[in-house]
Design an enzyme around this catalytic site. Structure first.
Site, short mmCIF file in Angstrom:
data_model
loop_
_atom_site.label_atom_id
_atom_site.label_comp_id
_atom_site.label_asym_id
_atom_site.label_seq_id
_atom_site.Cartn_x
_atom_site.Cartn_y
_atom_site.Cartn_z
N LYS A 171 13.39 0.70 1.44
CA LYS A 171 13.18 1.71 2.48
C LYS A 171 11.82 1.43 3.10
O LYS A 171 10.80 1.42 2.40
CB LYS A 171 13.17 3.12 1.87
N GLU A 180 21.86 4.70 0.86
CA GLU A 180 21.87 6.14 0.63
C GLU A 180 23.06 6.85 1.26
O GLU A 180 22.92 7.80 2.02
CB GLU A 180 20.54 6.77 1.11
N HIS A 195 1.43 12.44 -1.34
CA HIS A 195 2.90 12.49 -1.41
C HIS A 195 3.36 12.91 -2.81
O HIS A 195 4.19 13.81 -2.97
CB HIS A 195 3.46 11.12 -1.04
N ASN A 201 15.59 11.73 -4.21
CA ASN A 201 14.77 12.64 -3.40
C ASN A 201 14.54 13.99 -4.06
O ASN A 201 14.17 14.95 -3.38
CB ASN A 201 15.44 12.86 -2.04
N HIS A 235 11.72 16.18 -2.89
CA HIS A 235 11.18 15.63 -1.65
C HIS A 235 11.41 16.53 -0.44
O HIS A 235 10.63 16.50 0.50
CB HIS A 235 11.74 14.23 -1.39
N LYS A 239 15.41 2.94 -10.92
CA LYS A 239 15.50 2.85 -9.46
C LYS A 239 16.41 1.68 -9.06
O LYS A 239 17.23 1.80 -8.14
CB LYS A 239 14.11 2.69 -8.83
N GLU A 247 6.54 10.66 -9.55
CA GLU A 247 7.78 9.90 -9.33
C GLU A 247 8.35 9.41 -10.67
O GLU A 247 9.57 9.31 -10.83
CB GLU A 247 7.54 8.72 -8.38
N ARG A 303 21.97 7.56 -4.12
CA ARG A 303 20.54 7.30 -3.88
C ARG A 303 19.79 8.55 -3.45
O ARG A 303 18.59 8.66 -3.68
CB ARG A 303 20.36 6.17 -2.85
N HIS A 362 8.22 17.08 1.36
CA HIS A 362 7.99 16.59 2.73
C HIS A 362 7.58 17.74 3.64
O HIS A 362 6.75 17.57 4.55
CB HIS A 362 9.23 15.91 3.29
N ARG A 364 13.43 -10.15 14.68
CA ARG A 364 14.68 -9.59 14.11
C ARG A 364 14.80 -9.77 12.60
O ARG A 364 15.89 -9.74 12.03
CB ARG A 364 15.92 -10.17 14.80
P1 NAD Z 1 -1.24 5.04 -0.50
O1 NAD Z 1 -0.60 3.80 -0.10
O2 NAD Z 1 -1.89 5.88 0.54
O3 NAD Z 1 -2.28 4.72 -1.66
C1 NAD Z 1 -3.03 5.76 -2.21
C2 NAD Z 1 -4.53 5.48 -2.13
O4 NAD Z 1 -4.88 4.55 -3.15
C3 NAD Z 1 -5.00 4.89 -0.82
O5 NAD Z 1 -6.27 5.39 -0.51
C4 NAD Z 1 -5.08 3.40 -1.17
O6 NAD Z 1 -5.95 2.70 -0.33
C5 NAD Z 1 -5.60 3.46 -2.57
N1 NAD Z 1 -5.31 2.33 -3.44
C6 NAD Z 1 -4.18 1.59 -3.47
N2 NAD Z 1 -4.24 0.76 -4.51
C7 NAD Z 1 -5.42 0.95 -5.12
C8 NAD Z 1 -6.03 0.40 -6.26
N3 NAD Z 1 -5.41 -0.49 -7.04
N4 NAD Z 1 -7.27 0.82 -6.59
C9 NAD Z 1 -7.89 1.75 -5.84
N5 NAD Z 1 -7.37 2.35 -4.78
C10 NAD Z 1 -6.13 1.94 -4.44
O7 NAD Z 1 -0.18 6.01 -1.24
P2 NAD Z 1 0.96 5.77 -2.31
O8 NAD Z 1 0.95 6.98 -3.15
O9 NAD Z 1 0.88 4.45 -2.94
O10 NAD Z 1 2.27 5.78 -1.41
C11 NAD Z 1 2.64 6.91 -0.66
C12 NAD Z 1 3.52 6.47 0.47
O11 NAD Z 1 4.69 5.86 -0.04
C13 NAD Z 1 3.98 7.60 1.36
O12 NAD Z 1 3.84 7.23 2.70
C14 NAD Z 1 5.44 7.77 1.00
O13 NAD Z 1 6.20 8.25 2.08
C15 NAD Z 1 5.81 6.37 0.65
N6 NAD Z 1 6.96 6.27 -0.23
C16 NAD Z 1 7.93 5.40 0.13
C17 NAD Z 1 9.02 5.23 -0.70
C18 NAD Z 1 10.05 4.20 -0.35
O14 NAD Z 1 11.09 4.16 -1.00
N7 NAD Z 1 9.80 3.35 0.61
C19 NAD Z 1 9.13 5.96 -1.89
C20 NAD Z 1 8.10 6.84 -2.22
C21 NAD Z 1 7.02 6.97 -1.38
N1 GLY Z 2 12.14 7.13 -2.79
C1 GLY Z 2 13.50 7.37 -2.47
C2 GLY Z 2 14.33 6.14 -2.29
O1 GLY Z 2 13.85 5.04 -2.37
O2 GLY Z 2 15.47 6.25 -2.03
#
Ligand code: NAD
Ligand code: GLY
Length: 368
Positions: A148, A242, A270, A250, A253, A232, A190, A246, A257, A126
């Site tokens: 998130k 949100e 992404h 997006n 997005h 942010k 972003e 917030r 998406h 939990r």
């Molecule tokens: P990712 O986590 O897939 O990383 C991108 C690639 O880079 C992967 O192949 C990873 O293994 C590699 N990598 C990571 N760090 C590295 C480094 N230092 N050197 C070499 N390779 C490296 O993608 P991302 O772009 O970091 O994140 C995208 C994800 O984040 C999506 O799923 C998206 O929905 C999510 N997201 C979430 C929020 C949130 O608020 N929680 C906001 C934006 C995006």
């Molecule tokens: N990436 C959108 C949020 O964190 O709200």
């Protein structure tokens, strides 16, 4: 706009008793003073993936206290692995290790790892502590901040999840040295987003510094990350779950998406989908009479300068977009809610876009 001078900077996400710091700097990974204050107890599970582990896992572990009971879990790489099954592997590992409520999960990787580890932490017994150690630009400026967490569902992106704040966000910008250029561009989407929605001055700074950012110039990179995290953190502090402002984060997005889900997760990054989506939002804002043609061209120019696509996938028809967009989490009842731009640097949430205007945009927007 002033850039930071010190090599280590700290910000705070102000959420009352759940407030936490964001530390940004170089040479932080492996520093024992860095992680220790945020561990809930001796039990520590580091979760990373097969790409990141060879670069940074050993260094991160050097920064853990000598008496910590450390486990590690190395998951496969990729957006396609952001599933409940992968989160199940984290819970399995925690239970097999006998970890209790005082354990701490550390997410070492990009947004995929961060979102999954956060969700695993939100549900394990939990709710347990977790620390974000983001290693992509996208995760450093966006996904690691704000709590998130979650996974994808075949019918929609990030559809299963929870709000669960980390104890700290620890950003070592040295990790960007190994990041592929395409991933850096995805993170820049972003960063540009913050300028477009909230800070016209930052947008202008980004226009002048884009080449330096793509060349990983440390001073420019540090400021882009710090300013993005400031923006942010302000938004999250004002509206953690949100209910209002917030949603502006997006921008691009809803279109993005739709592209990601239609193509199959992982085909478009992404950030690439968000880049194209922001241009679609700008074009629609112009059709509504809010942005000028010159504003849209400026938006296209900075997205292109970041190395991001300006066209949607050739195989996506109008109905493909609309069907996916109807599933967007921002929608209320049957109304499509879009984040649009009243001006560069000022975003709004709009649920009154006349459907024919949106359809005309979706018909006219270039494909490749
Ligand atoms: P990712 O986590 O897939 O990383 C991108 C690639 O880079 C992967 O192949 C990873 O293994 C590699 N990598 C990571 N760090 C590295 C480094 N230092 N050197 C070499 N390779 C490296 O993608 P991302 O772009 O970091 O994140 C995208 C994800 O984040 C999506 O799923 C998206 O929905 C999510 N997201 C979430 C929020 C949130 O608020 N929680 C906001 C934006 C995006
Ligand atoms: N990436 C959108 C949020 O964190 O709200």
């Amino acid at each position: 706009m002033s850039e930071p001078r010190a090599s280590r900077r700290s910000l705070q996400v102000a959420l009352g008793e759940r407030s936490y710091p964001i530390h940004i700097g170089t040479g932080l990974l492996g520093d024992p003073a860095w992680l220790a204050p945020y561990l809930a107890g001796r039990q520590v599970m580091v979760v990373t993936n097969e790409t990141v582990a060879p670069h940074y896992l050993a260094r991160l572990k050097q920064g853990l206290p000598g008496d910590a009971e450390v486990r590690e879990l190395v998951l496969p790489d990729g957006e396609a692995t952001k599933t409940l099954a992968s989160v199940g592997r984290i819970w399995d590992a925690l239970l097999e290790a006998g970890f209790n409520r005082r354990c701490t999960l550390i997410a070492l990787g990009g947004g995929v790892i961060g979102d999954m580890v956060g969700f695993a932490a939100a549900c394990y017994q939990r709710g347990v502590a977790f620390i974000q150690v983001p290693t992509t630009l996208l995760s450093q400026v966006d996904s690691s901040v704000g709590g998130k967490t979650g996974v994808n569902h075949p019918l929609g992106k990030n559809m299963i999840g929870a709000f669960w704040q980390p104890r700290a966000v620890l950003i070592d910008t040295d990790t960007l040295q190994t990041l592929p250029a395409k991933e850096l561009s995805a993170g820049l989407a972003e960063v540009i987003k913050y300028g477009l929605i909230r800070d016209a001055e930052f947008l202008a700074w980004l226009e002048s510094e884009m080449a330096a950012l793509r060349a990983l110039e440390p001073q420019a990179l540090a400021w882009a990350i710090e300013r993005s995290c400031q923006l942010k953190a302000e938004v999250v502090a004002a509206d953690e779950t949100e209910q209002g402002v917030r949603a502006l984060l997006n921008l691009g997005h809803t279109f993005g998406h739709a592209i990601e889900a239609h193509q199959g997760y992982g085909k478009w990054l992404h950030g690439e989908a968000v880049g194209t989506g922001m241009l679609m939002a700008a074009e629609l804002s112009q059709r509504l009479g809010w942005l000028s043609r010159a504003d849209v061209e400026r938006t296209a120019a900075i997205i292109a300068a970041a190395g991001l696509p300006l066209t949607a996938p050739a195989d996506m028809g109008v109905e493909d977009f609309l069907a996916r967009m109807r599933l967007d989490k921002k929608n209320v009842d049957a109304r499509l809610r879009l984040v649009l731009l009243e001006a560069l640097g000022r975003a709004v949430i709009h649920d009154e876009t006349p459907p024919p205007l949106l359809e005309a945009l979706l018909v006219a927007f270039p494909r490749r």
